[in-house]
Design a protein around this motif. Structure first.
Motif, PDB file in Angstrom:
ATOM      1  N   MET A  56      55.480  34.782  27.979  1.00 51.68           N
ATOM      2  CA  MET A  56      54.552  35.919  27.921  1.00 51.68           C
ATOM      3  C   MET A  56      53.421  35.635  26.953  1.00 51.68           C
ATOM      4  O   MET A  56      52.244  35.866  27.255  1.00 51.68           O
ATOM      5  N   LEU A  57      53.763  35.101  25.789  1.00 53.80           N
ATOM      6  CA  LEU A  57      52.762  34.860  24.764  1.00 53.80           C
ATOM      7  C   LEU A  57      51.757  33.794  25.197  1.00 53.80           C
ATOM      8  O   LEU A  57      50.563  33.896  24.910  1.00 53.80           O
ATOM      9  N   VAL A  58      52.206  32.798  25.929  1.00 55.12           N
ATOM     10  CA  VAL A  58      51.310  31.756  26.442  1.00 55.12           C
ATOM     11  C   VAL A  58      50.347  32.339  27.472  1.00 55.12           C
ATOM     12  O   VAL A  58      49.143  32.046  27.472  1.00 55.12           O
ATOM     13  N   ASP A  59      50.854  33.198  28.352  1.00 52.12           N
ATOM     14  CA  ASP A  59      50.067  33.666  29.495  1.00 52.12           C
ATOM     15  C   ASP A  59      49.147  34.842  29.179  1.00 52.12           C
ATOM     16  O   ASP A  59      48.124  35.029  29.851  1.00 52.12           O
ATOM     17  N   ALA A  60      49.488  35.637  28.182  1.00 51.31           N
ATOM     18  CA  ALA A  60      48.779  36.900  27.962  1.00 51.31           C
ATOM     19  C   ALA A  60      47.428  36.698  27.296  1.00 51.31           C
ATOM     20  O   ALA A  60      47.260  35.865  26.403  1.00 51.31           O
ATOM     21  N   ASP A  61      46.451  37.504  27.730  1.00 52.22           N
ATOM     22  CA  ASP A  61      45.143  37.544  27.083  1.00 52.22           C
ATOM     23  C   ASP A  61      45.163  38.446  25.853  1.00 52.22           C
ATOM     24  O   ASP A  61      44.354  38.276  24.936  1.00 52.22           O
ATOM     25  N   LEU A  62      46.049  39.411  25.870  1.00 52.28           N
ATOM     26  CA  LEU A  62      46.195  40.374  24.788  1.00 52.28           C
ATOM     27  C   LEU A  62      47.640  40.844  24.800  1.00 52.28           C
ATOM     28  O   LEU A  62      48.243  40.970  25.869  1.00 52.28           O
ATOM     29  N   VAL A  63      48.208  41.113  23.622  1.00 52.34           N
ATOM     30  CA  VAL A  63      49.620  41.486  23.542  1.00 52.34           C
ATOM     31  C   VAL A  63      49.776  42.799  22.785  1.00 52.34           C
ATOM     32  O   VAL A  63      49.214  42.976  21.698  1.00 52.34           O
ATOM     33  N   ALA A  77      58.938  36.086  15.638  1.00 54.91           N
ATOM     34  CA  ALA A  77      59.247  34.696  15.309  1.00 54.91           C
ATOM     35  C   ALA A  77      59.784  33.955  16.524  1.00 54.91           C
ATOM     36  O   ALA A  77      59.449  32.785  16.758  1.00 54.91           O
ATOM     37  N   ALA A  78      60.607  34.624  17.325  1.00 55.04           N
ATOM     38  CA  ALA A  78      61.200  33.995  18.498  1.00 55.04           C
ATOM     39  C   ALA A  78      60.176  33.715  19.589  1.00 55.04           C
ATOM     40  O   ALA A  78      60.382  32.835  20.435  1.00 55.04           O
ATOM     41  N   ALA A  79      59.057  34.436  19.586  1.00 50.50           N
ATOM     42  CA  ALA A  79      58.058  34.284  20.648  1.00 50.50           C
ATOM     43  C   ALA A  79      57.219  33.018  20.501  1.00 50.50           C
ATOM     44  O   ALA A  79      56.627  32.565  21.477  1.00 50.50           O
ATOM     45  N   GLY A  80      57.133  32.460  19.314  1.00 51.26           N
ATOM     46  CA  GLY A  80      56.370  31.222  19.137  1.00 51.26           C
ATOM     47  C   GLY A  80      55.081  31.445  18.372  1.00 51.26           C
ATOM     48  O   GLY A  80      54.976  32.337  17.532  1.00 51.26           O
ATOM     49  N   SER A  81      54.074  30.641  18.670  1.00 51.55           N
ATOM     50  CA  SER A  81      52.809  30.680  17.928  1.00 51.55           C
ATOM     51  C   SER A  81      51.900  31.792  18.442  1.00 51.55           C
ATOM     52  O   SER A  81      51.628  31.891  19.636  1.00 51.55           O
ATOM     53  N   TRP A  82      51.396  32.590  17.501  1.00 50.06           N
ATOM     54  CA  TRP A  82      50.502  33.695  17.830  1.00 50.06           C
ATOM     55  C   TRP A  82      49.036  33.343  17.570  1.00 50.06           C
ATOM     56  O   TRP A  82      48.151  34.202  17.705  1.00 50.06           O
ATOM     57  N   THR A  83      48.760  32.110  17.233  1.00 52.29           N
ATOM     58  CA  THR A  83      47.407  31.709  16.887  1.00 52.29           C
ATOM     59  C   THR A  83      46.419  32.010  18.019  1.00 52.29           C
ATOM     60  O   THR A  83      46.655  31.626  19.173  1.00 52.29           O
ATOM     61  N   GLY A  84      45.345  32.688  17.676  1.00 57.07           N
ATOM     62  CA  GLY A  84      44.303  32.994  18.647  1.00 57.07           C
ATOM     63  C   GLY A  84      44.543  34.221  19.501  1.00 57.07           C
ATOM     64  O   GLY A  84      43.673  34.593  20.286  1.00 57.07           O
ATOM     65  N   LYS A  85      45.686  34.881  19.347  1.00 53.81           N
ATOM     66  CA  LYS A  85      46.001  36.039  20.176  1.00 53.81           C
ATOM     67  C   LYS A  85      45.503  37.328  19.545  1.00 53.81           C
ATOM     68  O   LYS A  85      45.581  37.525  18.332  1.00 53.81           O
ATOM     69  N   THR A  86      44.991  38.219  20.382  1.00 54.52           N
ATOM     70  CA  THR A  86      44.702  39.582  19.966  1.00 54.52           C
ATOM     71  C   THR A  86      45.958  40.411  20.178  1.00 54.52           C
ATOM     72  O   THR A  86      46.518  40.430  21.276  1.00 54.52           O
ATOM     73  N   VAL A 114      52.818  43.384   9.301  1.00 60.00           N
ATOM     74  CA  VAL A 114      52.893  42.771  10.630  1.00 60.00           C
ATOM     75  C   VAL A 114      51.914  41.613  10.736  1.00 60.00           C
ATOM     76  O   VAL A 114      52.237  40.550  11.284  1.00 60.00           O
ATOM     77  N   SER A 115      50.719  41.780  10.200  1.00 63.95           N
ATOM     78  CA  SER A 115      49.719  40.722  10.263  1.00 63.95           C
ATOM     79  C   SER A 115      50.209  39.443   9.590  1.00 63.95           C
ATOM     80  O   SER A 115      49.933  38.329  10.063  1.00 63.95           O
ATOM     81  N   GLU A 116      50.945  39.582   8.508  1.00 65.85           N
ATOM     82  CA  GLU A 116      51.495  38.411   7.829  1.00 65.85           C
ATOM     83  C   GLU A 116      52.554  37.708   8.679  1.00 65.85           C
ATOM     84  O   GLU A 116      52.771  36.498   8.532  1.00 65.85           O
ATOM     85  N   LEU A 117      53.210  38.463   9.562  1.00 68.49           N
ATOM     86  CA  LEU A 117      54.215  37.880  10.453  1.00 68.49           C
ATOM     87  C   LEU A 117      53.584  37.126  11.623  1.00 68.49           C
ATOM     88  O   LEU A 117      54.284  36.401  12.333  1.00 68.49           O
TER      89      LEU A 117
END
Length: 213
Positions: A56-63, A77-86, A114-117
């Motif tokens: 989901m995190l790879v495919d989504a434009d926004l979460v 944490a389990a979802a992976g890297s959030w870099t670049g995601k809105t 949450v932002s720190e996470l």
């Protein structure tokens, strides 16, 4: 857009029909995996699918982040890297609606934590300050109502969220930074618990008064 939602409870189920009606695709994910969401996806109909949170995190434009507070850290944490995601943070530091359900997090706003996470993500707080049925009934609004507060630190992310709020019939009201605005419309803040979505003029007046208080 492709909209991901982490968490498949009442918030997600309120949002999905509105997002799909606005022409977006939605990917639901939770900690138990997509098989646990098959019945819900079928119930919600076309335009909705389920996936592991990592996909989901790879495919989504926004979460949308729509997890219970005490499960949020592990879920993101389990979802992976959030870099670049809105990310639209709908969470609150609560176990339930009663005063005794408030979880003490000190002087910071919940979305600051949450932002720190979510290192590398652009976090925007919204859809958090009224009971879920208020958003369900008020979007799209009847008459002159439907103001939706949001706050964040990244201008492009806020513009994307404002557009999405308009897509589902709301009028976006920028409450400021994640630290300032997040506390104003955090649950229990001066912009929260009006039990209806306000007319935009009234919402802006309330925001101006809250900033002066």
């Amino acid at each position: 857009m492709i909209i991901g939602i982490l968490g498949a409870g009442k918030m997600a189920q309120m949002l999905v029909p509105k997002l799909v009606s606005a022409g977006h695709r939605v990917i639901l994910s939770n900690s138990r995996g997509p098989a646990s969401l098959e019945a819900l996806v079928e119930q919600l109909g076309p335009g909705v699918s389920a996936a592991e949170s990592t996909q989901m995190l790879v495919d989504a434009d926004l979460v949308f982040l729509a997890t219970p507070w005490e499960k949020t850290a592990a879920a993101v944490a389990a979802a992976g890297s959030w870099t670049g995601k809105t990310v639209i943070d709908t969470t609150n530091n609560r176990r339930g609606p009663r005063p005794v359900d408030l979880i003490d997090i000190g002087s910071r706003g919940s979305s600051e934590i949450v932002s720190e996470l979510l290192p590398g993500a652009q976090v925007v707080k919204s859809f958090n300050y009224e009971p879920i049925p208020v958003f369900a009934a008020g979007l799209p609004p009847e008459g002159d109502s439907g103001a939706v507060f949001f706050s964040g630190d990244d201008a492009s992310a806020k513009a994307k969220v404002a557009e999405l709020i308009r897509d589902i019939g709301g009028e976006p009201i920028d409450a400021g930074t994640l630290a300032e605005g997040g506390k104003l419309h955090g649950m229990g803040g001066p912009l929260s618990l009006k039990l209806s979505l306000l007319p935009p003029k009234e919402a802006r007046a309330l925001l101006a008064a809250a900033r002066l208080a």
